[in-house]
Scaffold this motif. Structure first.
Motif, PDB file in Angstrom:
ATOM      1  N   ALA A  12     -17.013  -7.058 -36.679  1.00  0.00           N
ATOM      2  CA  ALA A  12     -16.303  -5.869 -37.161  1.00  0.00           C
ATOM      3  C   ALA A  12     -15.200  -6.263 -38.137  1.00  0.00           C
ATOM      4  O   ALA A  12     -14.588  -7.317 -38.014  1.00  0.00           O
ATOM      5  N   VAL A  27     -16.701  -1.691 -41.250  1.00  0.00           N
ATOM      6  CA  VAL A  27     -16.877  -1.194 -39.890  1.00  0.00           C
ATOM      7  C   VAL A  27     -15.624  -1.418 -39.049  1.00  0.00           C
ATOM      8  O   VAL A  27     -15.099  -2.531 -38.964  1.00  0.00           O
ATOM      9  N   VAL A  73     -22.389  -2.339 -34.897  1.00  0.00           N
ATOM     10  CA  VAL A  73     -21.520  -3.020 -35.855  1.00  0.00           C
ATOM     11  C   VAL A  73     -22.363  -3.880 -36.797  1.00  0.00           C
ATOM     12  O   VAL A  73     -22.178  -3.863 -38.018  1.00  0.00           O
TER      13      VAL A  73
END
Length: 382
Positions: free
Chosen positions: A244, A226, A216
């Motif tokens: 994320a 992401v 990530v």
């Protein structure tokens, strides 16, 4: 200039005038591509880069001069065999730089930077070569084809420029367009440099494992939006993946079938569990995405390959699968593994080989095709 939109947006909000230098053409082995920018305000503060250091000082001086006289200029920088100490690119390439003074109340530039800062789809089209008075003039073109500003030329020039810029925006391309001064699509009179700004590409990481945490971070570093997806709610949490953009609890194949992907999307399968991997990869390998990779040992890969064939995945579809995922870096830790995966993604995107540059003789910049190299030689000889 849209690649430094975050900083420029702050300058606009603070009422700072500045000059921005943008790479509008590249030939040979140049360190940065079209769209790379350096900006200087009236206090001498600089942000960004056009060459990674080779010609920054000279470009800085051009920006200062543009702020003083209010004129846009275009300059070329290349390596001189006759005078190796002259200002130029020691890597042997050629770059053309457009330097434009920008007032803090300039509506088109301000709107373009603000749109890029918000992550909106838009294109900024500027005159990079043309008649006196037009150099640096700009249009901001939106995804629906509407536009703001004017190039201050022939009445048809704005309309044609907006159409061409929108066509480039639709494909997310940044580059030049040749038009006639009357707006017809005949090259020679006006060169437009079009910077397209589209939402960042997606990286979807399937499997909320330790390796995913590091991946990530690597994905965000590379500029991806992401998403982490896992069917197990105890693992797919915001606490475990604070970096994320999204954390989704769902069966991977079901989520992939319902979410939006495109030809820039990267899919990384880290679960190495057949009950997740097989239905997920069966779906993934039939989507027009940029990259599909799966983690696991070579034994896991062989078993996965067999299972995928049993559910009808073809040889051509299997050939798209990068498994085991990552380049051979001798990685051991999650961070090293994430680096090896990120390196393979970059190599796949840019056409790299993944071999060391030392002694390889391979091109350093793989996205320069033969036509561009020929144009670069012509420009250098001019």
């Amino acid at each position: 200039m849209l690649d430094i939109a975050e900083e420029l947006n702050r300058w606009f909000e603070e009422g700072r005038d500045f000059a921005v230098a943008t790479v509008v053409a590249v030939g040979g082995s140049a360190p940065r591509g079209p769209g790379a920018a350096l900006a200087v305000d009236r206090q001498g503060t600089a942000i960004g880069s056009v060459s990674g250091g080779c010609v920054e000082g000279a470009v800085y001086d051009l920006c200062v001069q543009a702020l003083q006289d209010g004129r846009a200029v275009r300059e070329r920088f290349g390596y001189s065999d006759e005078d190796a100490f002259a200002v130029g690119l020691t890597c042997g390439g050629v770059i053309d730089v457009l330097v434009t003074p920008v007032r803090a109340d300039a509506p088109v530039f301000r709107a373009g930077v603000a749109a890029a800062h918000r992550g909106e789809t838009a294109a900024l089209a500027r005159v990079a070569r043309g008649p006196d008075g037009l150099l640096g003039r700009a249009l901001l073109v939106h995804s629906d084809g509407s536009y703001e500003g004017s190039l201050d030329g022939h009445p048809e020039l704005d309309r044609t420029a907006a159409e061409e810029a929108r066509a480039m925006l639709d494909s997310g391309r940044t580059g030049t367009v040749e038009l006639a001064e009357d707006g017809s699509r005949c090259p020679g009179g006006v060169t437009l440099f079009v910077e397209s700004r589209v939402p960042p590409p997606r990286m979807i990481v399937f499997g909320a494992v330790d390796f995913a945490t590091a991946l990530v971070r690597a994905g965000k570093f590379l500029g991806y939006h992401v998403t982490v997806c896992d069917a197990r709610p105890v693992f797919a949490t915001r606490v475990r993946f604070p970096g994320a953009d999204e954390v989704v609890v769902d069966w991977p194949h079901r989520y992939l079938r319902g979410t939006e992907t495109d030809e820039r999307t990267v899919l990384c399968v880290l679960t190495h569990d057949a009950k997740f991997d097989v239905p997920l990869l069966e779906t993934a390998l039939r989507l027009p995405v940029a990259f599909v990779g799966a983690m696991g040992s070579r034994r896991t890969h062989e078993d996965r390959d067999r299972r995928l064939r049993e559910v009808g995945v073809t040889d051509d579809e299997l050939a798209r699968l990068r498994s085991p995922i990552g380049l051979d870096l001798g990685a051991r830790t999650p961070e090293e593994t994430a680096l090896s995966i990120a390196a393979e993604i970059v190599a796949a995107r840019r056409g790299g080989t993944g071999v060391p540059l030392t002694g390889s003789g391979t091109p350093i910049h793989h996205d320069m095709d033969a036509r561009e190299e020929g144009e670069a030689r012509s420009r250098a000889a001019a």
